[in-house]
Design a protein around this motif. Structure first.
Motif, PDB file in Angstrom:
ATOM      1  N   ALA A 213      66.662  59.001  -4.953  1.00 23.30           N
ATOM      2  CA  ALA A 213      66.033  58.548  -3.493  1.00 23.30           C
ATOM      3  C   ALA A 213      66.607  59.388  -2.482  1.00 23.30           C
ATOM      4  O   ALA A 213      65.622  59.901  -1.701  1.00 23.30           O
ATOM      5  CB  ALA A 213      66.272  57.041  -3.510  1.00 23.30           C
ATOM      6  N   ALA A 214      67.825  59.656  -2.542  1.00 26.26           N
ATOM      7  CA  ALA A 214      68.544  60.741  -1.707  1.00 26.26           C
ATOM      8  C   ALA A 214      68.295  61.712  -1.726  1.00 26.26           C
ATOM      9  O   ALA A 214      67.886  62.378  -0.485  1.00 26.26           O
ATOM     10  CB  ALA A 214      70.076  60.340  -1.678  1.00 26.26           C
ATOM     11  N   ALA A 215      68.056  62.500  -2.959  1.00 28.14           N
ATOM     12  CA  ALA A 215      67.432  63.956  -2.895  1.00 28.14           C
ATOM     13  C   ALA A 215      65.980  64.122  -2.356  1.00 28.14           C
ATOM     14  O   ALA A 215      65.439  64.930  -1.678  1.00 28.14           O
ATOM     15  CB  ALA A 215      67.501  64.503  -4.481  1.00 28.14           C
ATOM     16  N   ALA A 216      65.307  63.184  -2.648  1.00 31.86           N
ATOM     17  CA  ALA A 216      63.724  63.206  -2.453  1.00 31.86           C
ATOM     18  C   ALA A 216      63.823  62.980  -0.691  1.00 31.86           C
ATOM     19  O   ALA A 216      62.813  63.810  -0.089  1.00 31.86           O
ATOM     20  CB  ALA A 216      62.897  62.200  -3.110  1.00 31.86           C
ATOM     21  N   TYR A 217      64.363  62.007  -0.454  1.00 27.07           N
ATOM     22  CA  TYR A 217      64.611  62.002   1.114  1.00 27.07           C
ATOM     23  C   TYR A 217      64.978  62.974   1.786  1.00 27.07           C
ATOM     24  O   TYR A 217      64.204  63.560   2.829  1.00 27.07           O
ATOM     25  CB  TYR A 217      65.525  60.594   1.477  1.00 27.07           C
ATOM     26  CG  TYR A 217      65.510  60.182   2.867  1.00 27.07           C
ATOM     27  CD1 TYR A 217      64.583  59.589   3.422  1.00 27.07           C
ATOM     28  CD2 TYR A 217      66.559  60.785   3.597  1.00 27.07           C
ATOM     29  CE1 TYR A 217      64.493  59.301   4.846  1.00 27.07           C
ATOM     30  CE2 TYR A 217      66.798  60.364   4.992  1.00 27.07           C
ATOM     31  CZ  TYR A 217      65.386  59.425   5.732  1.00 27.07           C
ATOM     32  OH  TYR A 217      65.636  59.121   6.866  1.00 27.07           O
ATOM     33  N   ALA A 218      66.150  63.714   1.334  1.00 30.04           N
ATOM     34  CA  ALA A 218      66.630  64.938   1.977  1.00 30.04           C
ATOM     35  C   ALA A 218      65.656  66.124   2.101  1.00 30.04           C
ATOM     36  O   ALA A 218      65.177  66.729   3.169  1.00 30.04           O
ATOM     37  CB  ALA A 218      67.865  65.529   1.306  1.00 30.04           C
ATOM     38  N   GLU A 219      64.551  65.987   0.930  1.00 31.14           N
ATOM     39  CA  GLU A 219      63.697  67.020   0.907  1.00 31.14           C
ATOM     40  C   GLU A 219      62.520  66.808   1.880  1.00 31.14           C
ATOM     41  O   GLU A 219      61.929  67.680   2.577  1.00 31.14           O
ATOM     42  CB  GLU A 219      63.076  67.265  -0.522  1.00 31.14           C
ATOM     43  CG  GLU A 219      63.870  68.036  -1.355  1.00 31.14           C
ATOM     44  CD  GLU A 219      63.187  68.152  -2.877  1.00 31.14           C
ATOM     45  OE1 GLU A 219      62.248  68.384  -2.827  1.00 31.14           O
ATOM     46  OE2 GLU A 219      64.036  67.874  -3.858  1.00 31.14           O
ATOM     47  N   GLY A 220      62.286  65.454   1.892  1.00 31.75           N
ATOM     48  CA  GLY A 220      61.336  65.033   2.916  1.00 31.75           C
ATOM     49  C   GLY A 220      61.601  65.407   4.263  1.00 31.75           C
ATOM     50  O   GLY A 220      60.806  65.814   5.012  1.00 31.75           O
TER      51      GLY A 220
END
Length: 572
Positions: free
Chosen positions: A66-73
């Protein structure tokens, strides 16, 4: 004398009237038509580096995903790539449903891509799980405000503000709600509340954002001027500087405050210094470009916009902004290239096709312009501006009969829904086309229409009168028209020449002579006036003066060498 103008190039004239657009939310100036409602900008800024403080119960691997996807977003959001950002935020929300920021940003992306209903539904679902989340309440309030649902927006924004008074989007929503309810005094109360609040971990950026926000909101009360607002937000800037003295970012935010308050000249001054020190700061570069545009400095804006395009090629709307800027500086070749680049990347519409064809015309790329216009007319056959533009191109190609036909087509298409296009300039250009096409009836009708629209249009009076005088027809009418033109513009050398010439054509060299002498005094090197001066001197029995004038005319106008030499040497 007529100036014998070609059909004037449009150089940015608007040939149609587009419907006014009144957004429900204020928008800041933006490049390439990419305006974002201010409340959504604030929302994105509020949560860009925000920690909601929610303890998650999902496994560590899910939290990491979730954190990685959020940072990419977040990165995609900064690049304004809404579609990719939305996909990453949805991935983050699925991996860790307890975190409120991923659905908030997903809803933001939906709203930015024109999907407000799914955005509100997404937040409503998240609020069912976390009904007291100040972040979710703030986001939901912002979306309700975009739909002008002020009661729901104000209720949710106030609930969120009571829990987290440092979220700026809430103040924006509440101020807009106060305006909708005709309570401008509430704006001042909200300002005081925000001035008194202190976030858990004070940072300079919070106070500079507050300064920018209130610099834009305070004038909405109808009493505070933008300059007064700038003074009133100084306490916020002072708090920011006290936290980090000498920070270039604070100087940047000072420029942003001026920008938000609409003081674009001051914004440009502040942001220029920042840009020199940090040329790669994207937001500073963009706001500085906009400040230059707002202060009519297109030449300074162009390299900045070009740099933005280089770094963000997916923002194809920027090519439109670049084309407009090149047009304002008269760089029509570059303008045409910029519009063509937009059409390769985006979906052309009538207005962008017109901009491309107009730029090609002004760059004298006439074949390209004609090809663009023909393609546009296939897609937009009822838009009269394309027929008008085609008429101008055909005239410049010296296809005068076809140009006149195109003018007639444009006039028919413009009646009755686009009559704003049928102004004096339209009929003057049509009259010129008819003159070159040797259609005297159409020429006279067009020029008389000019005079009906503008009774004191001395340019048309002179042109029509001189045309008749040159042909030796309707000389009494020509004399009246030219006399009136001279009354309206008594120092115009071309008009003085026309008056002299109509007297000459009537066989009255004595009355012609003083007027041609005045014309020659005004325009001493004009070859037409010099030749007329020689003709009138000759008619008045002054051969030496005639020869002197013709000799100078020959020097100035070699194109008429044969005709003038015949006057100098009548036996040859």
């Amino acid at each position: 004398m007529s100036s014998r103008p070609t059909l004037a190039l449009l150089a940015g004239c608007t040939l149609w009237v587009l419907p006014a657009f009144s957004p429900a939310q204020p928008t800041a100036p933006a490049l390439g038509g990419e305006s974002i409602p201010r409340v959504l900008e604030l929302l994105a800024e509020d949560f860009a580096a925000h920690d909601a403080g929610v303890v998650s119960s999902v496994p560590p691997s899910a939290r990491a995903e979730a954190a990685a996807a959020y940072a990419e977003g977040i990165q995609h959001l900064k690049n304004r790539d809404w579609t990719r950002a939305l996909a990453r935020f949805r991935q983050s929300a699925t991996a860790d449903p307890a975190q409120p920021l991923a659905p908030i940003h997903a809803a933001l992306c939906l709203a930015l891509t024109g999907q407000p209903d799914p955005a509100r539904a997404l937040l409503a679902e998240a609020l069912q799980r976390q009904p007291r989340s100040p972040e979710l309440l703030a986001a939901s309030a912002a979306l309700h405000s975009l739909a002008s649902e002020w009661k729901s927006a104000a209720s949710q924004a106030e609930s969120s503000r009571a829990r987290q008074p440092h979220l700026l989007a809430n103040y924006h929503v509440l101020a807009q709600a106060a305006l909708s309810q005709k309570q401008p005094a509430r704006i001042r109360q909200l300002f005081t509340l925000s001035l008194q609040s202190t976030p858990p971990a004070p940072a300079p950026i919070h106070y500079t954002r507050l300064a920018a926000l209130w610099a834009g909101l305070l004038p909405l009360d109808g009493k505070t001027t933008p300059s007064q607002a700038l003074r009133e937000v100084q306490p916020f800037l002072a708090k920011a500087e006290a936290l980090d003295p000498g920070n270039i970012a604070l100087q940047s935010q000072s420029g942003m405050v001026a920008f938000a308050a609409g003081d674009f000249a001051l914004a440009a001054t502040r942001l220029e210094e920042v840009h020199r020190a940090r040329p790669h700061l994207a937001e500073v570069r963009e706001k500085l470009a906009l400040a230059y545009i707002q202060t009519a400095r297109p030449a300074q804006a162009i390299p900045l916009v070009e740099a933005i395009i280089h770094d963000a090629p997916h923002r194809h709307g920027l090519h439109l902004a670049l084309g407009e800027l090149h047009g304002k500086t008269g760089q029509w070749d570059r303008a045409a290239d910029a519009y063509a680049a937009y059409h390769q990347l985006g979906a052309p519409n009538a207005q962008t096709l017109f901009a491309l064809a107009e730029s090609q015309l002004n760059a004298r790329r006439l074949d390209d312009a004609l090809a663009t216009i023909r393609g546009a007319q296939i897609k937009h056959p009822s838009v009269p501006a394309f027929a008008y533009l085609r008429a101008l191109v055909l005239h410049l190609q010296e296809r005068h009969g076809d140009a006149l036909t195109a003018f007639v087509e444009a006039e028919a298409l413009a009646t009755p829904n686009y009559t704003a296009m049928l102004d004096r300039d339209f009929y003057f250009r049509k009259g010129l086309a008819a003159e070159y096409a040797k259609d005297d009836a159409a020429m006279e009708a067009a020029f008389k229409r000019c005079l009906a629209l503008q009774p004191d249009d001395h340019e048309t009076m002179n042109h029509l009168g001189y045309t008749w005088a040159e042909r030796g027809v309707r000389l009494d009418e020509a004399l009246k028209l030219i006399q009136r033109a001279v009354e309206l513009d008594p120092d115009n050398g071309a008009y003085l020449d026309s008056l002299a010439w109509v007297y000459y054509q009537k066989g009255d060299a004595k009355r012609a002579l003083p007027w041609i002498l005045k014309a020659a005094a005004q325009l001493p090197d004009d070859p037409v006036i010099l030749e007329h001066l020689g003709d009138i001197h000759a008619k008045a029995g002054q051969p030496d003066k005639a020869r002197a004038a013709w000799t100078r005319a020959l020097e100035k106008n070699p194109a008429r060498a044969d005709e003038i030499r015949q006057k100098l040497n009548p036996r040859t």
